[in-house]
Design a protein around this motif. Structure first.
Motif, PDB file in Angstrom:
ATOM      1  N   ILE A 134       0.848  -1.178   0.000  1.00  0.00           N
ATOM      2  CA  ILE A 134       0.000   0.000   0.000  1.00  0.00           C
ATOM      3  C   ILE A 134       0.893   1.240   0.000  1.00  0.00           C
ATOM      4  O   ILE A 134       1.829   1.335   0.789  1.00  0.00           O
ATOM      5  CB  ILE A 134      -0.914   0.039   1.242  1.00  0.00           C
ATOM      6  CG1 ILE A 134      -1.774  -1.232   1.312  1.00  0.00           C
ATOM      7  CG2 ILE A 134      -1.782   1.289   1.229  1.00  0.00           C
ATOM      8  CD1 ILE A 134      -2.776  -1.370   0.207  1.00  0.00           C
ATOM      9  N   ALA A 135       0.600   2.188  -0.871  1.00  0.00           N
ATOM     10  CA  ALA A 135       1.401   3.403  -0.946  1.00  0.00           C
ATOM     11  C   ALA A 135       0.509   4.602  -1.203  1.00  0.00           C
ATOM     12  O   ALA A 135      -0.523   4.488  -1.862  1.00  0.00           O
ATOM     13  CB  ALA A 135       2.448   3.292  -2.054  1.00  0.00           C
ATOM     14  N   LYS A 136       0.914   5.748  -0.678  1.00  0.00           N
ATOM     15  CA  LYS A 136       0.258   7.010  -0.991  1.00  0.00           C
ATOM     16  C   LYS A 136       0.952   7.610  -2.211  1.00  0.00           C
ATOM     17  O   LYS A 136       2.183   7.666  -2.263  1.00  0.00           O
ATOM     18  CB  LYS A 136       0.360   7.970   0.194  1.00  0.00           C
ATOM     19  CG  LYS A 136      -0.368   9.288  -0.010  1.00  0.00           C
ATOM     20  CD  LYS A 136      -1.863   9.130   0.089  1.00  0.00           C
ATOM     21  CE  LYS A 136      -2.290   8.855   1.513  1.00  0.00           C
ATOM     22  NZ  LYS A 136      -3.761   8.741   1.638  1.00  0.00           N
ATOM     23  N   VAL A 137       0.173   8.036  -3.211  1.00  0.00           N
ATOM     24  CA  VAL A 137       0.751   8.621  -4.427  1.00  0.00           C
ATOM     25  C   VAL A 137       0.078   9.961  -4.712  1.00  0.00           C
ATOM     26  O   VAL A 137      -1.065  10.210  -4.303  1.00  0.00           O
ATOM     27  CB  VAL A 137       0.607   7.685  -5.651  1.00  0.00           C
ATOM     28  CG1 VAL A 137       1.323   6.366  -5.424  1.00  0.00           C
ATOM     29  CG2 VAL A 137      -0.855   7.433  -5.982  1.00  0.00           C
ATOM     30  N   HIS A 138       0.799  10.825  -5.424  1.00  0.00           N
ATOM     31  CA  HIS A 138       0.320  12.164  -5.735  1.00  0.00           C
ATOM     32  C   HIS A 138       0.456  12.412  -7.235  1.00  0.00           C
ATOM     33  O   HIS A 138       1.573  12.498  -7.752  1.00  0.00           O
ATOM     34  CB  HIS A 138       1.125  13.206  -4.957  1.00  0.00           C
ATOM     35  CG  HIS A 138       1.188  12.951  -3.482  1.00  0.00           C
ATOM     36  ND1 HIS A 138       0.112  13.148  -2.647  1.00  0.00           N
ATOM     37  CD2 HIS A 138       2.194  12.479  -2.700  1.00  0.00           C
ATOM     38  CE1 HIS A 138       0.455  12.832  -1.412  1.00  0.00           C
ATOM     39  NE2 HIS A 138       1.713  12.411  -1.416  1.00  0.00           N
ATOM     40  N   LEU A 139      -0.669  12.509  -7.931  1.00  0.00           N
ATOM     41  CA  LEU A 139      -0.640  12.840  -9.353  1.00  0.00           C
ATOM     42  C   LEU A 139      -0.439  14.336  -9.557  1.00  0.00           C
ATOM     43  O   LEU A 139       0.205  14.765 -10.514  1.00  0.00           O
ATOM     44  CB  LEU A 139      -1.938  12.389 -10.032  1.00  0.00           C
ATOM     45  CG  LEU A 139      -2.329  10.922  -9.839  1.00  0.00           C
ATOM     46  CD1 LEU A 139      -3.561  10.591 -10.672  1.00  0.00           C
ATOM     47  CD2 LEU A 139      -1.183   9.988 -10.195  1.00  0.00           C
ATOM     48  N   GLN A 140      -1.019  15.120  -8.668  1.00  0.00           N
ATOM     49  CA  GLN A 140      -0.731  16.543  -8.586  1.00  0.00           C
ATOM     50  C   GLN A 140       0.139  16.786  -7.362  1.00  0.00           C
ATOM     51  O   GLN A 140       0.098  16.030  -6.395  1.00  0.00           O
ATOM     52  CB  GLN A 140      -2.021  17.357  -8.404  1.00  0.00           C
ATOM     53  CG  GLN A 140      -2.881  17.511  -9.633  1.00  0.00           C
ATOM     54  CD  GLN A 140      -4.117  18.344  -9.313  1.00  0.00           C
ATOM     55  OE1 GLN A 140      -5.099  17.815  -8.820  1.00  0.00           O
ATOM     56  NE2 GLN A 140      -4.044  19.640  -9.579  1.00  0.00           N
ATOM     57  N   ARG A 141       0.924  17.843  -7.394  1.00  0.00           N
ATOM     58  CA  ARG A 141       1.698  18.205  -6.211  1.00  0.00           C
ATOM     59  C   ARG A 141       0.749  18.576  -5.086  1.00  0.00           C
ATOM     60  O   ARG A 141      -0.101  19.455  -5.247  1.00  0.00           O
ATOM     61  CB  ARG A 141       2.618  19.382  -6.518  1.00  0.00           C
ATOM     62  CG  ARG A 141       3.704  19.028  -7.524  1.00  0.00           C
ATOM     63  CD  ARG A 141       4.847  18.280  -6.869  1.00  0.00           C
ATOM     64  NE  ARG A 141       5.831  17.840  -7.855  1.00  0.00           N
ATOM     65  CZ  ARG A 141       6.993  17.282  -7.533  1.00  0.00           C
ATOM     66  NH1 ARG A 141       7.286  17.094  -6.255  1.00  0.00           N
ATOM     67  NH2 ARG A 141       7.826  16.893  -8.461  1.00  0.00           N
ATOM     68  N   PRO A 142       0.844  17.913  -3.950  1.00  0.00           N
ATOM     69  CA  PRO A 142      -0.060  18.249  -2.846  1.00  0.00           C
ATOM     70  C   PRO A 142       0.276  19.621  -2.274  1.00  0.00           C
ATOM     71  O   PRO A 142       1.444  20.018  -2.244  1.00  0.00           O
ATOM     72  CB  PRO A 142       0.203  17.142  -1.824  1.00  0.00           C
ATOM     73  CG  PRO A 142       1.579  16.666  -2.134  1.00  0.00           C
ATOM     74  CD  PRO A 142       1.772  16.828  -3.619  1.00  0.00           C
ATOM     75  N   ASP A 143      -0.726  20.351  -1.868  1.00  0.00           N
ATOM     76  CA  ASP A 143      -0.492  21.640  -1.245  1.00  0.00           C
ATOM     77  C   ASP A 143      -1.322  21.755   0.025  1.00  0.00           C
ATOM     78  O   ASP A 143      -2.360  21.133   0.164  1.00  0.00           O
ATOM     79  CB  ASP A 143      -0.829  22.791  -2.208  1.00  0.00           C
ATOM     80  CG  ASP A 143      -2.188  22.626  -2.872  1.00  0.00           C
ATOM     81  OD1 ASP A 143      -2.362  23.157  -3.968  1.00  0.00           O
ATOM     82  OD2 ASP A 143      -3.077  21.966  -2.289  1.00  0.00           O
ATOM     83  N   GLY A 144      -0.832  22.530   0.945  1.00  0.00           N
ATOM     84  CA  GLY A 144      -1.570  22.757   2.174  1.00  0.00           C
ATOM     85  C   GLY A 144      -1.266  21.764   3.286  1.00  0.00           C
ATOM     86  O   GLY A 144      -1.768  21.895   4.386  1.00  0.00           O
ATOM     87  N   PHE A 145      -0.461  20.719   2.990  1.00  0.00           N
ATOM     88  CA  PHE A 145      -0.085  19.783   4.050  1.00  0.00           C
ATOM     89  C   PHE A 145       1.239  19.127   3.674  1.00  0.00           C
ATOM     90  O   PHE A 145       1.703  19.219   2.545  1.00  0.00           O
ATOM     91  CB  PHE A 145      -1.161  18.709   4.276  1.00  0.00           C
ATOM     92  CG  PHE A 145      -1.456  17.856   3.071  1.00  0.00           C
ATOM     93  CD1 PHE A 145      -0.711  16.720   2.793  1.00  0.00           C
ATOM     94  CD2 PHE A 145      -2.487  18.205   2.203  1.00  0.00           C
ATOM     95  CE1 PHE A 145      -0.987  15.946   1.687  1.00  0.00           C
ATOM     96  CE2 PHE A 145      -2.770  17.429   1.092  1.00  0.00           C
ATOM     97  CZ  PHE A 145      -2.025  16.301   0.834  1.00  0.00           C
ATOM     98  N   GLU A 146       1.842  18.491   4.657  1.00  0.00           N
ATOM     99  CA  GLU A 146       3.139  17.854   4.451  1.00  0.00           C
ATOM    100  C   GLU A 146       3.027  16.726   3.429  1.00  0.00           C
ATOM    101  O   GLU A 146       2.127  15.901   3.492  1.00  0.00           O
ATOM    102  CB  GLU A 146       3.660  17.297   5.776  1.00  0.00           C
ATOM    103  CG  GLU A 146       5.030  16.661   5.665  1.00  0.00           C
ATOM    104  CD  GLU A 146       5.501  16.072   6.982  1.00  0.00           C
ATOM    105  OE1 GLU A 146       6.576  15.456   6.999  1.00  0.00           O
ATOM    106  OE2 GLU A 146       4.776  16.243   7.985  1.00  0.00           O
ATOM    107  N   GLN A 147       3.958  16.711   2.499  1.00  0.00           N
ATOM    108  CA  GLN A 147       3.935  15.707   1.430  1.00  0.00           C
ATOM    109  C   GLN A 147       4.461  14.368   1.934  1.00  0.00           C
ATOM    110  O   GLN A 147       5.554  14.286   2.474  1.00  0.00           O
ATOM    111  CB  GLN A 147       4.791  16.205   0.267  1.00  0.00           C
ATOM    112  CG  GLN A 147       4.912  15.223  -0.876  1.00  0.00           C
ATOM    113  CD  GLN A 147       5.734  15.820  -1.989  1.00  0.00           C
ATOM    114  OE1 GLN A 147       5.390  16.825  -2.573  1.00  0.00           O
ATOM    115  NE2 GLN A 147       6.853  15.187  -2.284  1.00  0.00           N
TER     116      GLN A 147
END
Length: 296
Positions: free
Chosen positions: A226-239
């Motif tokens: 299980i992994a967390k992935v980001h297609l867009q750069r996350p903003d407003g919280f720690e990546q």
């Protein structure tokens, strides 16, 4: 003078067959005699997959080449389409190991074919496939791809990569879950799929409270990462997790997970992207396919 260059061409060829494409290419610059040995078909056929003739027989277009070295670099730089355009095939430049991309039409994308207001299969000028999947708007983003391990290079660690672009005004793609696992079935049973989705929900709840990142688990008899992935750069919280990166072909990719292919007898590998946290609307994703590519 390099003693190797004084050996007969047959001996040089036999030695170079036990090196690498990079070594053979470098040796070709030593002298005229060494170039003949280093460029020979006997050397470069050893760097190509053993089942390449069968693979080429499935190509949509004729594969034209003058020698095995030319074929090698052609397959590194210009993937060929197989099986009526469902897959693309290439080899890794460093070692000739097999790479496949499953086109968007062959992926399981929830609601892609059922509800035209959500997804659209359309052409794209930069895609190697005739169609890509264009996300209009959904709350539940679910994309799954599979490949049989017999098709892949043995004794190899593979990564699974979603290959995509973002439209003009994408939204809701900052965070999703992904996994990769072995399965003996092309289609999951309802119970196992429910277990996977349940684990995603628990991971999202845990992540919202503690931001602890990835957590390998075991579901059924297959290892699921299980992994967390980001297609867009996350903003407003720690990546936390895996972020998308640019590719040399103008597309983006994000790693969904990885697995070790031993002898190719593990059955089917499945990878999945799921974005439904908070049932937030999502739009602007252009999916070319999922690539299964050696990590080294």
């Amino acid at each position: 003078m390099d003693l190797l260059s004084t050996l007969p061409e047959e001996c040089l060829s036999e030695i170079l067959q036990r090196t690498s494409p990079a070594d053979a290419s470098r040796f070709a610059t030593v002298s005229k005699g060494s170039k003949s040995a280093a460029d020979s078909d006997a050397v470069w056929v050893r760097f190509l997959p053993e089942d390449l003739p069968e693979i080429i027989s499935r190509s949509v277009s004729p594969v034209v080449y003058a020698n095995n070295k030319e074929l090698y670099f052609s397959l590194c730089n210009s993937p060929i389409l197989l099986d009526a355009g469902k897959l693309s095939f290439s080899v890794k430049l460093r070692n000739g190991k097999k790479c496949y991309m499953v086109g968007a039409r062959e992926l399981v994308i929830i609601w892609c074919r059922d509800i035209p207001q959500y997804w659209k299969l359309t052409s794209h000028p930069d895609s190697r496939f005739s169609e890509v999947a264009l996300l209009k708007v959904v709350c539940w983003l679910e994309i799954r791809g599979t490949i049989n391990t017999r098709m892949l290079s043995s004794d190899t660690v593979y990564g699974c990569y979603l290959v995509f672009k973002l439209g003009r005004n994408p939204y809701g793609l900052q965070s999703a879950n992904a996994f990769v696992r072995f399965t003996n079935d092309e289609v999951d049973g309802d119970d196992e799929r429910a277990a996977i989705l349940g684990h995603f929900a628990r991971e999202n709840d845990r992540d919202r409270h503690s931001r602890t990142g990835e957590a390998p688990v075991r579901i059924g008899d297959g290892l699921t990462e299980i992994a967390k992935v980001h297609l867009q750069r996350p903003d407003g919280f720690e990546q936390i997790g895996r972020v998308s990166v640019g590719r040399g072909d103008g597309w983006m990719e994000v790693e969904l997970g990885s697995f070790y292919n031993d002898r190719g007898d593990d059955g089917v590998v499945e990878t999945m992207l799921l974005g439904r946290e908070g049932y937030q609307g999502k739009s602007g994703l252009i999916v070319q396919g999922i690539e299964f590519r050696p990590k080294s």
